[in-house]
Design a protein around this motif. Sequence first.
Motif: not given
Ligand code: SF4
Length: 455
Positions: A32-33, A35, A39-40, A51, A93-94, A104
Amino acid sequence: MREQDPQVRARNFEEVPYGYTPEEAVEEAKRCLKCKKPSCVQGCPVNIDIPGFVGQIALGNFWEAMKVMKTTNTLPAICGRVCPQESQCEGSCVLAKKMEPVAIGNLERYIADWEAQQNECVMCEMKPRTGKKVAVVGAGPAGLTVASDCAKMGHSVAMFEALHKPGGVLVYGIPEFRLPKAIVEREVNFVRSMGVDLQLNYVVGKLKTLDDLLQEFDAVFVGTGAGKPSFMGIPGENCLGVYSANEYLTRSNLMKAYLFPRYDTPIVRGKRVATIGGGNVAMDSARTALRLGAEKSILIYRRSREEMPARTAEVHHAEQEGIEFNLLTNPVRYIADEKGWVKAVECLRMELGEPDASGRRRPVPVKGSEFQIPVDTVVVAIGNSPNPLIAQTTPGLETAKHGNVVADPKTGRTSKQGVFAGGDIVTGAATVILAMGAGRLAANSIDEYVRTGQW
Ligand code: SF4
Ligand SMILES: Cc1cc2nc3c(=O)[nH]c(=O)nc-3n(C[C@H](O)[C@H](O)[C@H](O)COP(=O)(O)OP(=O)(O)OC[C@H]3O[C@@H](n4cnc5c(N)ncnc54)[C@H](O)[C@@H]3O)c2cc1C
């Protein structure tokens, strides 16, 4: 995720995927980045802090992950198993643009199962008591969400459930091999542990009406689902051996026919079982038939595979287990033997025409293409509509064409003061998470109503 071998699992009712090991969960969570604008979360109808909980798993802080989870979702082991993540959080998810999205759903399932193995349980923060009383009719995902959210807000909550077990479709519809009932029981018990009073075997509309409940409670939420089966209205549907999916799955799951002889619930264990439909209910029925001992479990669906509403993973699981798919095929009549027992289903081949109102290409019959499939059991899984009892016994409650209760999609308010509704009873058969999302919105709006009294 590792799974039971298809040949083995096709003959047992044990859960198909095994779940992550702790190492696998941490490794997956590390992808997981985190973000800034996740967007998730936008893709999740109850806006779980994805996240947040995934980040804690990545650090190996499983208690913290569960704390984050429970602020927004009290049913994570259920959602982790049955939500259509591929079209919701994971679909948004990006990482999905370039590679596999973060898993997830699997992580949600992992963290909930991990908590279940501990001797303690994360409790939710409860606000001071308000003295207000909320009645919730129906203990499915919509009702359970309203009940837990209202309890957290400090209101006294009483739930009324018609069946002898709470959970709605989660206990009577979705089979054990996809959602073990002990898991539903555990999450329902968690909701009860928040002080929610659950009354089982309580049919609202018979024992008490909504108007009776309004005398006792400050607000009432109706989350009675869509449990009335639909049929095609073709000749022979009354033959012996033709079931609705509701009856077939309820006998197997809720009434435990699959545990014969420990439970003596009768069910027909056909040798050649045809299931009509292409949604999750159809996949569950066809896979149940196999596990109940069918030599052949045949799926009959009038469109092509692309238009199937069932989750991709479930279609894939069904194929692996050997379900025979008859696509672009539509039943036109059932043929009985001399004792009235179904012996064949007559079908027409279909081809795809222009898109219809659903956006999917319309199936068009191919003239003169009739053919018969020999069967001894049929399960009709082509949809459900709301049970009319509540509407029939509640003057002033507006309903739509198919008996669905009309409710504001942002607040859950109905045409009747003090009555809120959400989930399948409003939308028609949909998903667990959409029912929970509707429950969350309704709980916020109930809170505002009982505090201000303004409608
Ligand atoms: S969109 Fe959500 S699950 Fe996907 S990398 Fe970003 S924070 Fe992590
Ligand atoms: C076989 C099957 C498989 C499915 N698979 C999936 C899946 O994989 N993923 C997914 O997201 N969704 C799935 N769904 C859909 C999902 O389960 C439903 O959208 C969801 O359960 C709706 O929740 P709800 O709370 O609105 O209603 P329900 O779950 O139907 O709960 C309603 C409850 O109200 C009770 N009730 C009804 N009338 C009364 C009354 N008069 N008084 C008191 N109680 C009453 C019922 O007994 C029931 O317990 C599936 C559905 C079925 C049937």
